[in-house]
Design a protein around this motif. Structure first.
Motif, PDB file in Angstrom:
ATOM      1  N   HIS A  23       0.830  -1.204   0.000  1.00  0.00           N
ATOM      2  CA  HIS A  23       0.000   0.000   0.000  1.00  0.00           C
ATOM      3  C   HIS A  23       0.866   1.256   0.000  1.00  0.00           C
ATOM      4  CE1 HIS A  23      -3.337  -2.594   2.031  1.00  0.00           C
ATOM      5  NE2 HIS A  23      -3.214  -2.845   0.735  1.00  0.00           N
ATOM      6  N   GLU A  24       1.936   1.246   0.788  1.00  0.00           N
ATOM      7  CA  GLU A  24       2.845   2.399   0.792  1.00  0.00           C
ATOM      8  C   GLU A  24       3.481   2.607  -0.576  1.00  0.00           C
ATOM      9  OE1 GLU A  24       5.715   1.877   3.864  1.00  0.00           O
ATOM     10  OE2 GLU A  24       4.320   2.385   5.490  1.00  0.00           O
ATOM     11  N   ALA A  25       3.655   1.508  -1.317  1.00  0.00           N
ATOM     12  CA  ALA A  25       4.250   1.592  -2.655  1.00  0.00           C
ATOM     13  C   ALA A  25       3.263   2.073  -3.700  1.00  0.00           C
ATOM     14  CB  ALA A  25       4.801   0.229  -3.058  1.00  0.00           C
ATOM     15  N   GLY A  26       1.974   2.089  -3.381  1.00  0.00           N
ATOM     16  CA  GLY A  26       0.983   2.595  -4.325  1.00  0.00           C
ATOM     17  C   GLY A  26      -0.024   1.589  -4.832  1.00  0.00           C
ATOM     18  N   VAL A  27       0.082   0.332  -4.433  1.00  0.00           N
ATOM     19  CA  VAL A  27      -0.941  -0.648  -4.804  1.00  0.00           C
ATOM     20  C   VAL A  27      -2.204  -0.305  -4.017  1.00  0.00           C
ATOM     21  CG1 VAL A  27      -1.610  -3.089  -4.737  1.00  0.00           C
ATOM     22  CG2 VAL A  27       0.761  -2.444  -5.275  1.00  0.00           C
ATOM     23  N   PRO A  28      -3.332  -0.115  -4.679  1.00  0.00           N
ATOM     24  CA  PRO A  28      -4.562   0.271  -3.968  1.00  0.00           C
ATOM     25  C   PRO A  28      -4.926  -0.719  -2.866  1.00  0.00           C
ATOM     26  CG  PRO A  28      -4.840   0.550  -6.335  1.00  0.00           C
ATOM     27  CD  PRO A  28      -3.528  -0.154  -6.147  1.00  0.00           C
ATOM     28  N   GLU A  29      -5.447  -0.199  -1.763  1.00  0.00           N
ATOM     29  CA  GLU A  29      -5.729  -1.031  -0.596  1.00  0.00           C
ATOM     30  C   GLU A  29      -6.699  -2.157  -0.895  1.00  0.00           C
ATOM     31  OE1 GLU A  29      -6.780   1.147   2.878  1.00  0.00           O
ATOM     32  OE2 GLU A  29      -4.940   2.351   2.884  1.00  0.00           O
ATOM     33  N   ASP A  30      -7.692  -1.910  -1.748  1.00  0.00           N
ATOM     34  CA  ASP A  30      -8.671  -2.958  -2.039  1.00  0.00           C
ATOM     35  C   ASP A  30      -8.164  -3.962  -3.072  1.00  0.00           C
ATOM     36  OD1 ASP A  30     -10.452  -1.920  -0.232  1.00  0.00           O
ATOM     37  OD2 ASP A  30     -11.545  -0.721  -1.703  1.00  0.00           O
ATOM     38  N   VAL A  31      -7.076  -3.620  -3.750  1.00  0.00           N
ATOM     39  CA  VAL A  31      -6.485  -4.562  -4.720  1.00  0.00           C
ATOM     40  C   VAL A  31      -5.685  -5.639  -4.002  1.00  0.00           C
ATOM     41  CG1 VAL A  31      -4.741  -4.743  -6.555  1.00  0.00           C
ATOM     42  CG2 VAL A  31      -6.499  -2.962  -6.657  1.00  0.00           C
ATOM     43  N   PHE A  32      -5.043  -5.272  -2.900  1.00  0.00           N
ATOM     44  CA  PHE A  32      -4.295  -6.254  -2.112  1.00  0.00           C
ATOM     45  C   PHE A  32      -4.719  -6.118  -0.660  1.00  0.00           C
ATOM     46  CE2 PHE A  32       0.038  -7.500  -0.176  1.00  0.00           C
ATOM     47  CZ  PHE A  32      -0.394  -8.813  -0.008  1.00  0.00           C
ATOM     48  N   GLN A  33      -5.487  -7.091  -0.194  1.00  0.00           N
ATOM     49  CA  GLN A  33      -6.007  -7.055   1.163  1.00  0.00           C
ATOM     50  C   GLN A  33      -5.459  -8.223   1.984  1.00  0.00           C
ATOM     51  OE1 GLN A  33     -10.318  -6.222   1.645  1.00  0.00           O
ATOM     52  NE2 GLN A  33     -10.398  -6.172  -0.582  1.00  0.00           N
ATOM     53  N   ASN A  34      -5.039  -7.910   3.198  1.00  0.00           N
ATOM     54  CA  ASN A  34      -4.709  -8.952   4.167  1.00  0.00           C
ATOM     55  C   ASN A  34      -5.911  -9.122   5.076  1.00  0.00           C
ATOM     56  OD1 ASN A  34      -2.878 -10.676   5.857  1.00  0.00           O
ATOM     57  ND2 ASN A  34      -3.349  -9.070   7.344  1.00  0.00           N
ATOM     58  N   VAL A  35      -6.349 -10.370   5.271  1.00  0.00           N
ATOM     59  CA  VAL A  35      -7.536 -10.619   6.083  1.00  0.00           C
ATOM     60  C   VAL A  35      -7.249 -11.696   7.124  1.00  0.00           C
ATOM     61  CG1 VAL A  35      -9.146  -9.940   4.257  1.00  0.00           C
ATOM     62  CG2 VAL A  35      -8.433 -12.337   4.445  1.00  0.00           C
ATOM     63  N   PHE A  36      -8.008 -11.649   8.214  1.00  0.00           N
ATOM     64  CA  PHE A  36      -7.967 -12.684   9.243  1.00  0.00           C
ATOM     65  C   PHE A  36      -9.305 -13.398   9.216  1.00  0.00           C
ATOM     66  CE2 PHE A  36      -5.146  -9.254  10.738  1.00  0.00           C
ATOM     67  CZ  PHE A  36      -3.955  -9.954  10.775  1.00  0.00           C
ATOM     68  N   LEU A  37      -9.273 -14.662   8.845  1.00  0.00           N
ATOM     69  CA  LEU A  37     -10.489 -15.449   8.687  1.00  0.00           C
ATOM     70  C   LEU A  37     -10.384 -16.751   9.456  1.00  0.00           C
ATOM     71  CD1 LEU A  37     -10.917 -15.214   4.788  1.00  0.00           C
ATOM     72  CD2 LEU A  37     -12.023 -13.766   6.507  1.00  0.00           C
ATOM     73  N   ASP A  38     -11.516 -17.238   9.967  1.00  0.00           N
ATOM     74  CA  ASP A  38     -11.512 -18.592  10.520  1.00  0.00           C
ATOM     75  C   ASP A  38     -11.784 -19.578   9.385  1.00  0.00           C
ATOM     76  OD1 ASP A  38     -14.303 -18.568  10.067  1.00  0.00           O
ATOM     77  OD2 ASP A  38     -14.753 -18.038  12.133  1.00  0.00           O
ATOM     78  N   HIS A  39     -11.638 -20.878   9.688  1.00  0.00           N
ATOM     79  CA  HIS A  39     -11.774 -21.890   8.645  1.00  0.00           C
ATOM     80  C   HIS A  39     -13.176 -21.911   8.054  1.00  0.00           C
ATOM     81  CE1 HIS A  39      -7.808 -23.079   9.537  1.00  0.00           C
ATOM     82  NE2 HIS A  39      -8.061 -23.877  10.567  1.00  0.00           N
ATOM     83  N   ALA A  40     -14.179 -21.747   8.911  1.00  0.00           N
ATOM     84  CA  ALA A  40     -15.564 -21.829   8.434  1.00  0.00           C
ATOM     85  C   ALA A  40     -15.875 -20.710   7.447  1.00  0.00           C
ATOM     86  CB  ALA A  40     -16.524 -21.777   9.621  1.00  0.00           C
ATOM     87  N   THR A  41     -15.435 -19.500   7.755  1.00  0.00           N
ATOM     88  CA  THR A  41     -15.695 -18.370   6.848  1.00  0.00           C
ATOM     89  C   THR A  41     -14.926 -18.541   5.545  1.00  0.00           C
ATOM     90  OG1 THR A  41     -16.087 -16.900   8.722  1.00  0.00           O
ATOM     91  CG2 THR A  41     -15.576 -15.870   6.617  1.00  0.00           C
ATOM     92  N   THR A  42     -13.697 -19.015   5.638  1.00  0.00           N
ATOM     93  CA  THR A  42     -12.914 -19.258   4.428  1.00  0.00           C
ATOM     94  C   THR A  42     -13.624 -20.255   3.517  1.00  0.00           C
ATOM     95  OG1 THR A  42     -10.868 -18.875   5.649  1.00  0.00           O
ATOM     96  CG2 THR A  42     -10.671 -19.976   3.530  1.00  0.00           C
ATOM     97  N   SER A  43     -14.073 -21.361   4.085  1.00  0.00           N
ATOM     98  CA  SER A  43     -14.770 -22.380   3.287  1.00  0.00           C
ATOM     99  C   SER A  43     -16.059 -21.830   2.708  1.00  0.00           C
ATOM    100  CB  SER A  43     -15.059 -23.609   4.157  1.00  0.00           C
ATOM    101  OG  SER A  43     -13.864 -24.255   4.526  1.00  0.00           O
TER     102      SER A  43
END
Length: 461
Positions: free
Chosen positions: A173-193
């Motif tokens: 993001h600091e380099a200029g890649v838009p925040e919604d283009v590269f997102q880091n998320v925390f998910l549990d297994h059920a939500t991922t599936s």
């Protein structure tokens, strides 16, 4: 109560970091933003996307002094090894270098009557589920080419290295890649599936356990979502009579023990021709006895703790079962008093092993290796193929033609000659059997992160 992702540091068993997971609705909103942002991202020029990705990679390099001790706290790798930025930048840079050629349209014809071609177009949103053992390098294998190809990326990192995804997102993001283009998320297994089952992603790349890969495939069943999987391994080394013995011992034992044996393509079993067997074992023992097990923050430490006490418990169980079944342990526990019965685990070499023992069949993913004597190539090939896994195999001989002929008979994804435990970004990183399917890096990596789209254009006369 909000569920959390928690990282327990292997250094002392304390909670090092924790983050709340997204609710199902929050996760769906993140995917929706990624889908919207991807449309504008793919319209940017290839050169622009490459420039931004490489700038993000460089930002990670600027953080390296903070990242190295952070990794020691999260997964136990000694600070003396300096992190992963070398491989991280090598892989991203190579994929940037070949992008124009790999993604170029295939021109079939352009004449007076027709223009016909096949383009490579992005899948849309790519989910990357990354592991903890080499958390930066394994993630960038997919993140860099996925973004360069015009996809948006949702990164879900392992709980053991939960700060890595945040670092990568911050850098990009600091380099200029838009925040919604590269997102880091925390998910549990059920939500991922659930997200996968809802067709949220155009492609899913997962590196982890066989059970995790099966869960990904089950979630994707019937959705026609592409799934790339790198799962377990039990990589063999085979030392032939004309091998450079010193080089073979140094490389294979390092491949078995580095990172506390927690390498995707680490060496987990070694077969040595009869004439070199005794000398190989003697040299191997001497190397391992020279390791220093201890706190990974100590620059003198060469072998840190395993990432979690439960991983060490599995390695201890395999080792103890093998000894009970007749294997001989060559490393004296008295040389490694720091082994605490928890995450700190001494290295071990086992001989008098056979394939009835789990330590020669199941993935160990720790600092233990079994060494077997073999008569000839035929026996070595049979033993190397006697496995549910197939990621890499390491052959040691001065005869390249012989190695290639043996390699043709091994059920594996990569054949190494006179080296081991390395990922060449110019070659497809792939596996077979329970190791999974698909392929990362190289031109094939781009093919998996895009889909072909054909154009049959009839010109007006």
């Amino acid at each position: 109560m909000t569920s959390k992702v928690i990282c327990i540091s292997p250094i002392d068993g304390s909670v090092y970091a924790e983050r709340p997971v997204l609710s199902a609705d929050e996760a769906r909103e993140a995917v929706a933003r990624a889908k919207t942002a991807q449309l504008a991202w793919q319209e940017r020029s290839l050169e622009d996307r490459i420039s931004l990705v490489l700038a993000g990679v460089a930002k990670i390099g600027e953080m390296n002094d903070e990242i190295v001790p952070e990794l020691a706290h999260q997964m136990g790798r000694p600070v003396r090894y300096g992190g992963e930025f070398g491989g991280f930048t090598e892989r991203a840079s190579y994929m940037a270098e070949i992008a124009a050629e790999a993604l170029a349209p295939i021109e079939v014809a352009d004449d007076a009557a027709f223009k016909r071609m096949i383009k490579r177009v992005p899948h849309g949103v790519v989910l990357v589920v990354a592991p903890w053992n080499y958390p930066y390098m394994t993630a960038i294998n997919t993140v860099a080419p996925a973004l360069i190809a015009g996809n948006s990326v949702v990164l879900k990192h392992a709980s053991q290295t939960l700060l890595v995804g945040e670092r990568m997102a911050k850098a990009f993001h600091e380099a200029g890649v838009p925040e919604d283009v590269f997102q880091n998320v925390f998910l549990d297994h059920a939500t991922t599936s659930a997200l996968i089952a809802e067709k949220s992603f155009g492609f899913v790349n997962f590196t982890g356990s066989v059970g995790g890969g099966q869960a990904m495939e089950k979630a994707a069943a019937g959705t026609f979502t592409g799934v790339g999987l790198e799962l377990g391994g039990k990589d063999p080394g085979y030392v032939m009579e004309d091998a450079d013995l010193d080089a073979a011992v140094d490389t294979l034992i390092d491949g078995a023990m580095f990172n506390a044996g927690q390498c995707c393509c680490g060496i987990e079993r070694i077969y040595v021709v009869e004439s070199l067997y005794d000398a190989f074992v003697e040299k191997a023992v001497k190397i391992v006895e020279g390791y220093k097990l201890g706190n990974p923050l100590d620059p003198e430490t060469t072998l840190g703790p395993m990432a979690h006490a439960r991983f060490a418990a599995e390695v201890r169980a395999q080792t103890q079962e093998a000894i009970a079944d007749g294997a001989k342990a060559l490393i004296d526990p008295a040389k490694f008093p720091e082994d605490d019965g928890g995450a700190y685990l001494m290295p071990q070499i086992l001989v008098d092993v056979d394939h009835s023992m789990r330590v020669m069949r199941d993935e160990s993913f720790g600092p233990v290796v079994g060494i077997m004597k073999v008569k000839d190539d035929a026996e070595a090939i049979q033993l190397m193929n006697d496995s549910n896994f197939g990621l890499t195999a390491s052959l040691w001989t001065r005869d390249v033609a012989r190695a290639e002929a043996i390699g043709d008979q091994i059920e594996t994804g990569t054949v190494f000659l006179n080296r081991a435990d390395y990922l060449d970004p110019a070659l497809c990183w792939t596996g077979c059997k329970d190791t999974g399917r698909g392929g990362g890096l190289s031109i094939i990596g781009y093919h998996n992160l895009t889909r072909p789209k054909s154009y049959h254009l009839k010109k007006a006369q």
